[in-house]
Motif scaffolding. Structure first.
Motif, PDB file in Angstrom:
ATOM      1  N   ILE A  22       5.698 -19.892  22.313  1.00  0.00           N
ATOM      2  CA  ILE A  22       6.579 -19.858  21.084  1.00  0.00           C
ATOM      3  C   ILE A  22       7.989 -20.500  21.368  1.00  0.00           C
ATOM      4  CG2 ILE A  22       7.691 -18.544  19.534  1.00  0.00           C
ATOM      5  CD1 ILE A  22       5.339 -16.880  19.372  1.00  0.00           C
ATOM      6  N   GLY A  23       8.499 -20.027  22.576  1.00  0.00           N
ATOM      7  CA  GLY A  23       9.765 -20.639  23.048  1.00  0.00           C
ATOM      8  C   GLY A  23       9.805 -22.114  23.626  1.00  0.00           C
ATOM      9  N   LEU A  24       8.820 -22.590  24.093  1.00  0.00           N
ATOM     10  CA  LEU A  24       8.391 -23.924  24.473  1.00  0.00           C
ATOM     11  C   LEU A  24       8.530 -24.583  23.208  1.00  0.00           C
ATOM     12  CD1 LEU A  24       7.794 -26.213  26.666  1.00  0.00           C
ATOM     13  CD2 LEU A  24       5.494 -25.380  25.987  1.00  0.00           C
ATOM     14  N   ILE A  25       7.654 -24.107  22.237  1.00  0.00           N
ATOM     15  CA  ILE A  25       7.505 -25.035  21.020  1.00  0.00           C
ATOM     16  C   ILE A  25       8.790 -25.222  20.284  1.00  0.00           C
ATOM     17  CG2 ILE A  25       6.428 -24.963  18.450  1.00  0.00           C
ATOM     18  CD1 ILE A  25       4.522 -25.774  20.981  1.00  0.00           C
ATOM     19  N   ALA A  85       2.417 -15.886  25.184  1.00  0.00           N
ATOM     20  CA  ALA A  85       2.582 -16.015  23.674  1.00  0.00           C
ATOM     21  C   ALA A  85       4.026 -16.175  23.417  1.00  0.00           C
ATOM     22  CB  ALA A  85       1.954 -15.141  22.716  1.00  0.00           C
ATOM     23  N   VAL A  86       4.961 -15.437  23.979  1.00  0.00           N
ATOM     24  CA  VAL A  86       6.323 -15.523  23.971  1.00  0.00           C
ATOM     25  C   VAL A  86       6.886 -16.804  24.539  1.00  0.00           C
ATOM     26  CG1 VAL A  86       8.617 -14.463  24.579  1.00  0.00           C
ATOM     27  CG2 VAL A  86       6.715 -13.200  23.683  1.00  0.00           C
ATOM     28  N   ALA A 140      -3.309  -4.561  30.193  1.00  0.00           N
ATOM     29  CA  ALA A 140      -4.360  -5.658  29.642  1.00  0.00           C
ATOM     30  C   ALA A 140      -3.840  -6.856  28.597  1.00  0.00           C
ATOM     31  CB  ALA A 140      -5.679  -5.373  29.135  1.00  0.00           C
ATOM     32  N   LEU A 141      -2.729  -6.004  27.803  1.00  0.00           N
ATOM     33  CA  LEU A 141      -2.103  -6.765  27.031  1.00  0.00           C
ATOM     34  C   LEU A 141      -0.877  -7.603  27.216  1.00  0.00           C
ATOM     35  CD1 LEU A 141      -2.474  -4.378  23.862  1.00  0.00           C
ATOM     36  CD2 LEU A 141      -3.710  -6.339  23.932  1.00  0.00           C
ATOM     37  N   VAL A 142      -0.206  -7.145  28.198  1.00  0.00           N
ATOM     38  CA  VAL A 142       1.146  -7.532  28.752  1.00  0.00           C
ATOM     39  C   VAL A 142       0.946  -9.075  29.052  1.00  0.00           C
ATOM     40  CG1 VAL A 142       2.933  -7.381  30.415  1.00  0.00           C
ATOM     41  CG2 VAL A 142       2.073  -5.450  29.303  1.00  0.00           C
ATOM     42  N   PRO A 143       0.191  -9.380  29.645  1.00  0.00           N
ATOM     43  CA  PRO A 143      -0.003 -10.899  29.931  1.00  0.00           C
ATOM     44  C   PRO A 143      -0.143 -12.011  28.906  1.00  0.00           C
ATOM     45  CG  PRO A 143      -1.397  -9.800  31.631  1.00  0.00           C
ATOM     46  CD  PRO A 143      -0.841  -8.819  30.529  1.00  0.00           C
TER      47      PRO A 143
END
Length: 59
Positions: A18-21, A14-15, A6-9
């Motif tokens: 953050i990479g996009l930003i 989020a990763v 449930a937490l992986v997606p």
């Protein structure tokens, strides 16, 4: 183990977000900044010129 699946997606999203930003921030400015600014200024000037030309085809 259901909590892990449930937490992986959200963590993966989020990763990537953050990479996009980080990528967007790093590409601001740089060598092409003046060239991009000049292109935008030219486009704005053309739009202003078209908007301010008088209409001589009156009816």
């Amino acid at each position: 183990m259901d909590y892990v699946s449930a937490l992986v997606p959200p963590v993966v999203m989020a990763v990537f977000f953050i990479g996009l930003i980080v990528t967007i921030v790093k590409t601001q400015g740089g060598a092409n900044k003046a060239k991009e600014d000049a292109a935008v200024d030219a486009a704005v000037a053309r739009a202003e010129a078209v908007r301010q030309t008088p209409n001589t085809g009156g009816a």
